[in-house]
Design a protein around this motif. Sequence first.
Motif, PDB file in Angstrom:
ATOM      1  N   VAL A 106       0.884  -1.162   0.000  1.00  0.00           N
ATOM      2  CA  VAL A 106       0.000   0.000   0.000  1.00  0.00           C
ATOM      3  C   VAL A 106       0.920   1.210   0.000  1.00  0.00           C
ATOM      4  N   ARG A 134      -4.626  -4.763  -8.814  1.00  0.00           N
ATOM      5  CA  ARG A 134      -5.447  -4.609  -7.606  1.00  0.00           C
ATOM      6  C   ARG A 134      -5.161  -5.700  -6.584  1.00  0.00           C
ATOM      7  N   LEU A 138      -2.010  -0.900  -3.871  1.00  0.00           N
ATOM      8  CA  LEU A 138      -2.981   0.173  -3.720  1.00  0.00           C
ATOM      9  C   LEU A 138      -2.197   1.461  -3.505  1.00  0.00           C
ATOM     10  N   PRO A 158      -4.567   1.012  -9.239  1.00  0.00           N
ATOM     11  CA  PRO A 158      -5.617   1.020  -8.209  1.00  0.00           C
ATOM     12  C   PRO A 158      -5.342   2.105  -7.183  1.00  0.00           C
ATOM     13  N   SER A 159      -6.319   2.952  -6.932  1.00  0.00           N
ATOM     14  CA  SER A 159      -6.098   4.098  -6.051  1.00  0.00           C
ATOM     15  C   SER A 159      -7.192   4.190  -4.996  1.00  0.00           C
ATOM     16  N   ASP A 190     -11.155   3.482  -4.619  1.00  0.00           N
ATOM     17  CA  ASP A 190     -11.599   3.059  -3.295  1.00  0.00           C
ATOM     18  C   ASP A 190     -11.559   4.209  -2.299  1.00  0.00           C
TER      19      ASP A 190
END
Length: 247
Positions: A106, A134, A138, A158-159, A190
């Motif tokens: 992350v 994903r 992230l 993916p954010s 997200d």
Amino acid sequence: MTAPQRAVHVAEYDIAACGPGGTPSGRALVGAAADAGFDRVVVHARSTADGWAVVHAHDHALVRGEARPVEELTLSEARKAHAVDGHVVTLEETMLVANRRGLGLVLRIHDTLVTHTLSAALGIMGGDGVAALRARYLVVVATAKLGKRLREAARELPSARSLPREGGGWRGALARRLPNLARAAADADDLVVRASLTSPDEVRDRLVPLLRRRGAFVWVEGVAPERRDAYAATGAGGVIVDLPWDG
């Protein structure tokens, strides 16, 4: 979007009190999280003056006894910056170590310059397709401006938009009150909310259904270890657990 099979468990080590030369490297963070059985670990990615990304929690790094802004360092200089377990390492090196340990990342980013580097690095490591990315990565942004710039530079990454726990004037207050609008304003996939702002019941009954209808996941950050299971049972996409750094 269907509900996740289980929440992703993420370690976030408390290194805020560490000085610029006392933070662990990305390599050390990966090792600690993997040894503790987590799925992913939080790292901070920052851009150097010559367009490389390094993993460093602070915006200043200690180079030959002098604290200097990371954004003003070349990669060669950044490699000489001190970390508690050796030296600062690049994002690519951190990703390779994480891949060997079977760990995802992350990534918290703080400037727009790092977005292009992220696009290239994660695209290579993630393999083909958004689903593969994903499943392993992230990218977390704290502002709408940064989220939009990330989307422009790297649409496939993916954010997630992280909501401020306090402050931010009327914009910050509105973001906390209308979290899905804050996510949309950042063009993020997200939403990341702090455990101090929402209970497991609220995550399960309000946020998860709201975001699921929009094809998004809820991630809960700032979770105490003893509350980990309670938030993981809500249907959240991920639980980011606060841990002390004692390595």
